[in-house]
Design an enzyme around this catalytic site. Structure first.
Site, PDB file in Angstrom:
ATOM      1  N   LEU A 194       0.866  -1.173   0.000  1.00 11.76           N
ATOM      2  CA  LEU A 194       0.000   0.000   0.000  1.00 11.76           C
ATOM      3  C   LEU A 194       0.902   1.223   0.000  1.00 11.76           C
ATOM      4  O   LEU A 194       1.985   1.202   0.600  1.00 11.76           O
ATOM      5  CB  LEU A 194      -0.901   0.027   1.238  1.00 11.76           C
ATOM      6  CG  LEU A 194      -1.962  -1.073   1.372  1.00 11.76           C
ATOM      7  CD1 LEU A 194      -2.720  -0.902   2.696  1.00 11.76           C
ATOM      8  CD2 LEU A 194      -2.937  -1.036   0.208  1.00 11.76           C
ATOM      9  N   ASP A 195       0.479   2.291  -0.667  1.00 11.82           N
ATOM     10  CA  ASP A 195       1.254   3.525  -0.648  1.00 11.82           C
ATOM     11  C   ASP A 195       1.441   3.997   0.789  1.00 11.82           C
ATOM     12  O   ASP A 195       0.632   3.691   1.679  1.00 11.82           O
ATOM     13  CB  ASP A 195       0.549   4.628  -1.441  1.00 11.82           C
ATOM     14  CG  ASP A 195       0.446   4.306  -2.928  1.00 11.82           C
ATOM     15  OD1 ASP A 195       1.233   3.469  -3.395  1.00 11.82           O
ATOM     16  OD2 ASP A 195      -0.419   4.893  -3.595  1.00 11.82           O
ATOM     17  N   LYS A 196       2.474   4.759   1.003  1.00  9.30           N
ATOM     18  CA  LYS A 196       2.792   5.273   2.341  1.00  9.30           C
ATOM     19  C   LYS A 196       1.574   5.884   3.032  1.00  9.30           C
ATOM     20  O   LYS A 196       1.320   5.632   4.210  1.00  9.30           O
ATOM     21  CB  LYS A 196       3.910   6.314   2.232  1.00  9.30           C
ATOM     22  CG  LYS A 196       4.215   7.051   3.526  1.00  9.30           C
ATOM     23  CD  LYS A 196       5.217   8.171   3.292  1.00  9.30           C
ATOM     24  CE  LYS A 196       5.412   9.000   4.542  1.00  9.30           C
ATOM     25  NZ  LYS A 196       6.314  10.153   4.317  1.00  9.30           N
ATOM     26  N   ARG A 304      -5.507   5.662  -7.878  1.00 11.94           N
ATOM     27  CA  ARG A 304      -5.242   7.106  -7.953  1.00 11.94           C
ATOM     28  C   ARG A 304      -5.118   7.563  -9.406  1.00 11.94           C
ATOM     29  O   ARG A 304      -5.665   8.594  -9.804  1.00 11.94           O
ATOM     30  CB  ARG A 304      -3.980   7.442  -7.168  1.00 11.94           C
ATOM     31  CG  ARG A 304      -4.090   7.094  -5.686  1.00 11.94           C
ATOM     32  CD  ARG A 304      -2.744   7.122  -4.996  1.00 11.94           C
ATOM     33  NE  ARG A 304      -2.180   8.470  -4.974  1.00 11.94           N
ATOM     34  CZ  ARG A 304      -0.939   8.744  -4.583  1.00 11.94           C
ATOM     35  NH1 ARG A 304      -0.129   7.752  -4.207  1.00 11.94           N
ATOM     36  NH2 ARG A 304      -0.499   9.982  -4.572  1.00 11.94           N
TER      37      ARG A 304
END
Length: 384
Positions: A194-196, A304
């Site tokens: 998962l992105d930060k 996104r």
């Protein structure tokens, strides 16, 4: 004040720019950057392994004035992410009378013809991450897998600019040596990311059997099995269709290499979405919506990129939705305050369904929205 440089051998990369490599002891003695303390000499060798100082003199015809792009073009041994990390960590200096020898920490800093750029490349650190006492919200754990609810701000594995303080460091401290080693020393047990700043459910393999099973399930994306990953996303505007599918290939952005983009020759990427809720702005028109998204593929930044591509970027997404900042004017005061406090993309991995690697049992987990997204949703509803 003039800065004296001792003569040394140079490696000329092109007529436009010169690059000099020196050991730290030699460069500190002659550059004026040292503080008078003794410096241990380091044998010159590979950029990736040995501490050394590089010197670049800008000629002005490099094709870009950005510091990071000039260095990336002229120092192919160092990756763009490595150079960016060195800049942000204060290891890059520009010798100019106007600014002296202060480090330049902005990768977008504009260099000028005649600038002398000094890059201190530290000796490569041990690539093996160490365990760190970082609190984890554990949803499920047995001898084969561990499922965690990742908070915002936590990087999944060590990388340039994030060598410590990652989920991997926390997992090593919690699980010890039991994590699967298939992912390598820097990504033990990691089968997806998962992105930060994306929150939500993640599963990690604790042994090689689990790693192989989970990797196969993630690669299949539920096409032949029961695996499912679901996300909740607050997006700008309201899609015309209640349900829809975004089928658009994704690849690296042609210019901004830290971004992804929809590109004709990119890798297949498919996102399904459903509008769960819509929110009106001050003018009574739909200003935002809550979407449930399901992935059929797993590309970097997929949701996104896809939502931005169809004109509905995520609230708070400074990378893929900065041109929507003025939309905040259509929000009520509570919603604007909640959005400002969010300081990240409004994306949460709320659903994870998979087969247990050993027993074959179908496991299902759901995670509630974290506090910051709950506040955002409640403020948007209050404005109705």
């Amino acid at each position: 004040m003039a800065i004296r440089m001792a003569p040394m051998a140079s490696a000329v990369v092109s007529p436009a720019i010169s690059i000099k490599r020196r050991t730290r002891a030699t460069s500190a003695a002659c550059s004026g950057l040292c503080t008078g303390k003794s410096v241990v000499s380091v044998m010159q060798g590979s950029i990736a392994q040995t501490a050394q100082r590089l010197e670049v003199i800008v000629a002005g015809d490099e094709g870009s004035v950005r510091l990071d792009r000039v260095l990336a073009h002229r120092l192919p041994d160092l990756s763009r992410s490595r150079l960016k990390a060195l800049i942000q960590a204060g290891h890059v200096f520009i010798l100019q009378v106007a600014i002296g020898t202060a480090p330049i920490r902005d990768p977008a800093y504009h260099v000028h013809k005649g600038d002398t750029i000094i890059i201190d490349v530290p000796e490569a650190a041990d690539p093996t991450p160490a365990g760190e006492d970082i609190a984890l919200q554990i949803v499920f754990e047995d001898d084969d897998i561990i499922v965690i609810d990742k908070p915002a701000g936590l990087v999944v594995h060590p990388a340039a600019g994030h060598e410590t303080g990652t989920l991997v460091n926390a997992l090593i401290a919690h699980c010890g040596t039991s994590l699967s080693g298939i992912g390598g020393v820097r990504r033990p047990g990691i089968v997806h990311r998962l992105d930060k700043d994306t929150t939500g459910l993640m599963v990690v393999a604790k042994n090689d059997l689990a790693h192989a099973s989970l990797s196969a399930q993630f690669a299949d994306h539920g096409k032949t099995g029961d695996m499912e990953r679901g996300y909740l996303a607050f997006a700008w505007g309201v899609p015309n269709r209640i349900r829809g599918t975004i089928d658009a290939p994704i690849d690296r952005h042609p210019h901004a290499r830290e971004k992804m983009a929809v590109r004709e020759r990119g890798r297949e990427a498919v996102t399904h979405y459903e509008v769960r809720e819509s929110f009106a702005g001050r003018d009574g028109k739909g200003v935002a919506s809550l979407l449930a998204c399901r992935l059929e593929t797993g590309r970097t930044h997929q949701i996104r990129v896809h939502l931005s591509h169809i004109g509905h970027p995520l609230l708070g997404d400074s990378v893929y939705g900065p041109h929507f900042k003025t939309k905040a004017n259509q929000l009520g005061p509570e919603s604007r305050a909640a959005l400002a406090a969010l300081d990240r993309q409004a994306l949460h991995a709320y659903l994870l369904v998979l087969e247990h690697p050993r027993t074959g049992e179908l496991l299902h987990w759901e995670s509630s929205l974290p506090e910051d997204l709950l506040l955002l949703g409640n403020s948007l509803r209050a404005a109705l």
